[in-house]
Motif scaffolding. Structure first.
Motif, PDB file in Angstrom:
ATOM      1  N   GLY A  91      92.267  36.522  46.903  1.00  0.00           N
ATOM      2  CA  GLY A  91      91.052  35.953  47.499  1.00  0.00           C
ATOM      3  C   GLY A  91      91.198  34.437  47.467  1.00  0.00           C
ATOM      4  O   GLY A  91      90.248  33.881  48.130  1.00  0.00           O
ATOM      5  N   LEU A  92      91.915  33.844  46.633  1.00  0.00           N
ATOM      6  CA  LEU A  92      91.943  32.438  46.416  1.00  0.00           C
ATOM      7  C   LEU A  92      92.040  31.823  47.878  1.00  0.00           C
ATOM      8  O   LEU A  92      91.267  30.715  48.069  1.00  0.00           O
ATOM      9  N   ASP A  93      92.913  32.128  48.654  1.00  0.00           N
ATOM     10  CA  ASP A  93      93.082  31.320  50.060  1.00  0.00           C
ATOM     11  C   ASP A  93      91.608  31.359  50.812  1.00  0.00           C
ATOM     12  O   ASP A  93      91.233  30.339  51.439  1.00  0.00           O
ATOM     13  N   LEU A  94      91.159  32.656  50.758  1.00  0.00           N
ATOM     14  CA  LEU A  94      89.874  32.811  51.509  1.00  0.00           C
ATOM     15  C   LEU A  94      88.730  31.975  50.734  1.00  0.00           C
ATOM     16  O   LEU A  94      87.870  31.266  51.300  1.00  0.00           O
ATOM     17  N   ARG A  95      88.831  31.974  49.392  1.00  0.00           N
ATOM     18  CA  ARG A  95      87.714  30.938  48.599  1.00  0.00           C
ATOM     19  C   ARG A  95      88.025  29.552  48.865  1.00  0.00           C
ATOM     20  O   ARG A  95      87.025  28.950  49.201  1.00  0.00           O
ATOM     21  N   MET A  96      89.189  29.150  49.146  1.00  0.00           N
ATOM     22  CA  MET A  96      89.418  27.652  49.420  1.00  0.00           C
ATOM     23  C   MET A  96      89.294  27.308  50.599  1.00  0.00           C
ATOM     24  O   MET A  96      88.461  26.350  50.839  1.00  0.00           O
ATOM     25  N   THR A  97      89.296  28.057  51.650  1.00  0.00           N
ATOM     26  CA  THR A  97      88.995  27.679  53.088  1.00  0.00           C
ATOM     27  C   THR A  97      87.380  27.825  53.411  1.00  0.00           C
ATOM     28  O   THR A  97      86.879  27.148  54.062  1.00  0.00           O
ATOM     29  N   THR A  98      86.643  28.573  52.571  1.00  0.00           N
ATOM     30  CA  THR A  98      85.361  28.752  52.837  1.00  0.00           C
ATOM     31  C   THR A  98      84.671  27.996  51.777  1.00  0.00           C
ATOM     32  O   THR A  98      83.210  27.740  52.024  1.00  0.00           O
ATOM     33  N   ARG A  99      85.152  27.423  51.001  1.00  0.00           N
ATOM     34  CA  ARG A  99      84.469  26.435  49.816  1.00  0.00           C
ATOM     35  C   ARG A  99      83.581  25.322  50.382  1.00  0.00           C
ATOM     36  O   ARG A  99      82.558  25.220  49.764  1.00  0.00           O
ATOM     37  N   TYR A 123      80.600  32.728  50.943  1.00  0.00           N
ATOM     38  CA  TYR A 123      81.527  33.573  50.126  1.00  0.00           C
ATOM     39  C   TYR A 123      81.454  34.984  50.637  1.00  0.00           C
ATOM     40  O   TYR A 123      82.221  35.621  50.971  1.00  0.00           O
ATOM     41  N   ALA A 124      80.037  35.497  50.447  1.00  0.00           N
ATOM     42  CA  ALA A 124      79.842  36.843  50.649  1.00  0.00           C
ATOM     43  C   ALA A 124      79.983  37.124  52.231  1.00  0.00           C
ATOM     44  O   ALA A 124      80.561  38.255  52.429  1.00  0.00           O
ATOM     45  N   ARG A 125      79.561  36.363  53.172  1.00  0.00           N
ATOM     46  CA  ARG A 125      79.608  36.466  54.658  1.00  0.00           C
ATOM     47  C   ARG A 125      81.217  36.560  54.964  1.00  0.00           C
ATOM     48  O   ARG A 125      81.398  37.287  56.004  1.00  0.00           O
ATOM     49  N   ALA A 126      81.957  35.811  54.302  1.00  0.00           N
ATOM     50  CA  ALA A 126      83.234  35.846  54.694  1.00  0.00           C
ATOM     51  C   ALA A 126      84.107  37.150  54.180  1.00  0.00           C
ATOM     52  O   ALA A 126      85.290  37.112  54.531  1.00  0.00           O
ATOM     53  N   GLY A 127      83.469  37.654  53.267  1.00  0.00           N
ATOM     54  CA  GLY A 127      84.037  38.995  52.708  1.00  0.00           C
ATOM     55  C   GLY A 127      84.869  38.796  51.366  1.00  0.00           C
ATOM     56  O   GLY A 127      85.822  39.507  51.032  1.00  0.00           O
ATOM     57  N   LEU A 128      84.613  37.587  50.712  1.00  0.00           N
ATOM     58  CA  LEU A 128      85.461  37.101  49.325  1.00  0.00           C
ATOM     59  C   LEU A 128      85.214  38.206  48.402  1.00  0.00           C
ATOM     60  O   LEU A 128      86.084  38.591  47.546  1.00  0.00           O
ATOM     61  N   PHE A 129      83.989  38.708  48.364  1.00  0.00           N
ATOM     62  CA  PHE A 129      83.732  39.441  46.921  1.00  0.00           C
ATOM     63  C   PHE A 129      83.986  40.781  46.959  1.00  0.00           C
ATOM     64  O   PHE A 129      83.568  41.424  47.975  1.00  0.00           O
ATOM     65  N   ALA A 130      84.528  41.259  46.021  1.00  0.00           N
ATOM     66  CA  ALA A 130      84.771  42.882  45.868  1.00  0.00           C
ATOM     67  C   ALA A 130      83.541  43.523  45.135  1.00  0.00           C
ATOM     68  O   ALA A 130      83.079  44.569  45.776  1.00  0.00           O
ATOM     69  N   GLN A 131      82.547  42.620  44.661  1.00  0.00           N
ATOM     70  CA  GLN A 131      81.351  43.241  43.865  1.00  0.00           C
ATOM     71  C   GLN A 131      80.453  42.000  43.770  1.00  0.00           C
ATOM     72  O   GLN A 131      81.120  40.970  43.285  1.00  0.00           O
ATOM     73  N   VAL A 132      79.140  42.247  43.757  1.00  0.00           N
ATOM     74  CA  VAL A 132      78.367  41.315  43.349  1.00  0.00           C
ATOM     75  C   VAL A 132      77.118  42.009  42.644  1.00  0.00           C
ATOM     76  O   VAL A 132      76.533  43.343  43.300  1.00  0.00           O
TER      77      VAL A 132
END
Length: 97
Positions: A13-21, A74-83
């Motif tokens: 998920g690192l790429d998604l994290r960085m683009t959504t940061r 991050y949550a809205r982008a689907g980054l998290f497997a679990q919260v």
């Protein structure tokens, strides 16, 4: 009441994290400006790369804390497997104590 939002990224998920940061940081800045955010930062993996987040917020109840978690970009982008949302008692080094 304080709640710890313990967020685990999906694998790779690192790429998604960085683009959504930027949107995530703006969201946290808004929470901070409103006095809701108490502390936040990423968890790091063995390569010192972000792999999740710890966000501590003040909310009226668990449902309000869940709404905060769900609205994180991050949550809205689907980054998290679990919260995991847990009530939190800031016992040591609490600047507000």
């Amino acid at each position: 009441m304080l709640f710890a939002l313990i967020c685990t990224d999906k694998p790779d998920g690192l790429d998604l994290r960085m683009t959504t940061r930027p949107e995530h940081v703006a969201y946290l800045n808004d929470l901070n400006d409103r006095g809701v955010l108490k502390t936040a930062g990423p968890f790091l993996d063995d390569r010192d790369e972000p792999c999740g987040s710890l966000v501590v917020v003040e909310a009226e109840n668990r449902d309000a804390a869940k709404m905060i978690a769900d609205n994180d970009p991050y949550a809205r982008a689907g980054l998290f497997a679990q919260v995991d949302i847990r009530a939190y008692n800031w016992s040591f080094n609490n600047p507000g104590a």
